[in-house]
Scaffold this motif. Structure first.
Motif, PDB file in Angstrom:
ATOM      1  N   MET A  88       0.835  -1.207   0.000  1.00  0.00           N
ATOM      2  CA  MET A  88       0.000   0.000   0.000  1.00  0.00           C
ATOM      3  C   MET A  88       0.866   1.253   0.000  1.00  0.00           C
ATOM      4  O   MET A  88       0.562   2.230  -0.694  1.00  0.00           O
ATOM      5  CB  MET A  88      -0.930   0.010   1.213  1.00  0.00           C
ATOM      6  CG  MET A  88      -2.147  -0.830   1.058  1.00  0.00           C
ATOM      7  SD  MET A  88      -3.264  -0.540   2.424  1.00  0.00           S
ATOM      8  CE  MET A  88      -3.554  -2.197   2.956  1.00  0.00           C
ATOM      9  N   LYS A  89       1.930   1.226   0.793  1.00  0.00           N
ATOM     10  CA  LYS A  89       2.832   2.387   0.853  1.00  0.00           C
ATOM     11  C   LYS A  89       3.483   2.629  -0.503  1.00  0.00           C
ATOM     12  O   LYS A  89       3.565   3.770  -0.970  1.00  0.00           O
ATOM     13  CB  LYS A  89       3.888   2.150   1.925  1.00  0.00           C
ATOM     14  CG  LYS A  89       4.847   3.294   2.100  1.00  0.00           C
ATOM     15  CD  LYS A  89       5.848   3.008   3.178  1.00  0.00           C
ATOM     16  CE  LYS A  89       6.856   4.135   3.290  1.00  0.00           C
ATOM     17  NZ  LYS A  89       7.871   3.880   4.292  1.00  0.00           N
ATOM     18  N   TYR A  98       2.355   1.692  -3.493  1.00  0.00           N
ATOM     19  CA  TYR A  98       1.332   2.098  -4.463  1.00  0.00           C
ATOM     20  C   TYR A  98       0.969   3.573  -4.275  1.00  0.00           C
ATOM     21  O   TYR A  98       0.928   4.343  -5.237  1.00  0.00           O
ATOM     22  CB  TYR A  98       0.099   1.211  -4.314  1.00  0.00           C
ATOM     23  CG  TYR A  98      -1.012   1.580  -5.257  1.00  0.00           C
ATOM     24  CD1 TYR A  98      -0.945   1.255  -6.601  1.00  0.00           C
ATOM     25  CD2 TYR A  98      -2.125   2.270  -4.797  1.00  0.00           C
ATOM     26  CE1 TYR A  98      -1.960   1.601  -7.471  1.00  0.00           C
ATOM     27  CE2 TYR A  98      -3.138   2.617  -5.658  1.00  0.00           C
ATOM     28  CZ  TYR A  98      -3.056   2.278  -6.990  1.00  0.00           C
ATOM     29  OH  TYR A  98      -4.060   2.623  -7.843  1.00  0.00           O
ATOM     30  N   ILE A  99       0.744   3.979  -3.036  1.00  0.00           N
ATOM     31  CA  ILE A  99       0.350   5.367  -2.774  1.00  0.00           C
ATOM     32  C   ILE A  99       1.502   6.322  -3.093  1.00  0.00           C
ATOM     33  O   ILE A  99       1.282   7.407  -3.635  1.00  0.00           O
ATOM     34  CB  ILE A  99      -0.135   5.507  -1.316  1.00  0.00           C
ATOM     35  CG1 ILE A  99      -1.459   4.781  -1.156  1.00  0.00           C
ATOM     36  CG2 ILE A  99      -0.290   6.960  -0.921  1.00  0.00           C
ATOM     37  CD1 ILE A  99      -1.949   4.685   0.257  1.00  0.00           C
ATOM     38  N   SER A 100       2.725   5.927  -2.781  1.00  0.00           N
ATOM     39  CA  SER A 100       3.855   6.810  -3.098  1.00  0.00           C
ATOM     40  C   SER A 100       4.027   6.958  -4.605  1.00  0.00           C
ATOM     41  O   SER A 100       4.354   8.052  -5.090  1.00  0.00           O
ATOM     42  CB  SER A 100       5.139   6.296  -2.453  1.00  0.00           C
ATOM     43  OG  SER A 100       5.491   5.046  -2.985  1.00  0.00           O
ATOM     44  N   ILE A 128       1.555   6.764  -6.856  1.00  0.00           N
ATOM     45  CA  ILE A 128       0.443   7.614  -7.302  1.00  0.00           C
ATOM     46  C   ILE A 128       0.741   9.073  -6.982  1.00  0.00           C
ATOM     47  O   ILE A 128       0.539   9.966  -7.804  1.00  0.00           O
ATOM     48  CB  ILE A 128      -0.875   7.164  -6.650  1.00  0.00           C
ATOM     49  CG1 ILE A 128      -1.277   5.770  -7.137  1.00  0.00           C
ATOM     50  CG2 ILE A 128      -1.999   8.160  -6.904  1.00  0.00           C
ATOM     51  CD1 ILE A 128      -1.733   5.712  -8.552  1.00  0.00           C
ATOM     52  N   LEU A 129       1.236   9.340  -5.768  1.00  0.00           N
ATOM     53  CA  LEU A 129       1.532  10.725  -5.382  1.00  0.00           C
ATOM     54  C   LEU A 129       2.688  11.303  -6.189  1.00  0.00           C
ATOM     55  O   LEU A 129       2.665  12.486  -6.550  1.00  0.00           O
ATOM     56  CB  LEU A 129       1.832  10.796  -3.889  1.00  0.00           C
ATOM     57  CG  LEU A 129       0.617  10.664  -2.980  1.00  0.00           C
ATOM     58  CD1 LEU A 129       1.047  10.664  -1.530  1.00  0.00           C
ATOM     59  CD2 LEU A 129      -0.370  11.773  -3.235  1.00  0.00           C
TER      60      LEU A 129
END
Length: 116
Positions: free
Chosen positions: A72-73, A75-77, A79-80
């Protein structure tokens, strides 16, 4: 003689002047969010369990929690990072919802309901 420093709160003012404050209500000191926390702890094991249940998983191994937090970390990094690139390219300092939708689309996830 140094200048007089004003009191920090109404309770301090009450203690200094020894008089009752009218119309001030209760003085509540709200706790701030702790600054030096491990950010992976913000997603609890129960959160991961609820996401897995929504996906149809019946039983979950104990190793899954740390791996899912790691993915999750990542994937979110990603995307950001992509959304920051979109915002910088358009000359903005603010990331909009469209930037995140485009970054998610680039990663293979289409965000429904946020397009114009």
């Amino acid at each position: 003689m140094p200048p007089k420093v004003p009191p920090k709160s109404n309770a301090m003012k009450y203690r200094q002047n020894n008089q009752k404050l009218k119309g001030q209500g209760r003085n509540i000191d709200y706790k701030k969010f702790p600054q030096n926390t491990n950010k992976s702890r913000l997603i609890s094991n129960g959160d991961i369990r609820r996401l897995a249940r929504r996906g149809g998983v019946k039983r979950i191994s104990s190793d899954v929690y740390e791996l899912s937090k790691l993915y999750m970390k990542l994937y979110i990094s990603n995307i950001l990072r992509d959304s920051m690139i979109y915002a910088n390219y358009s000359g903005r300092a603010t990331i909009l919802a469209d930037d995140i939708c485009r970054a998610a689309k680039r990663a293979g996830q289409t965000a429904i309901g946020f397009t114009r």
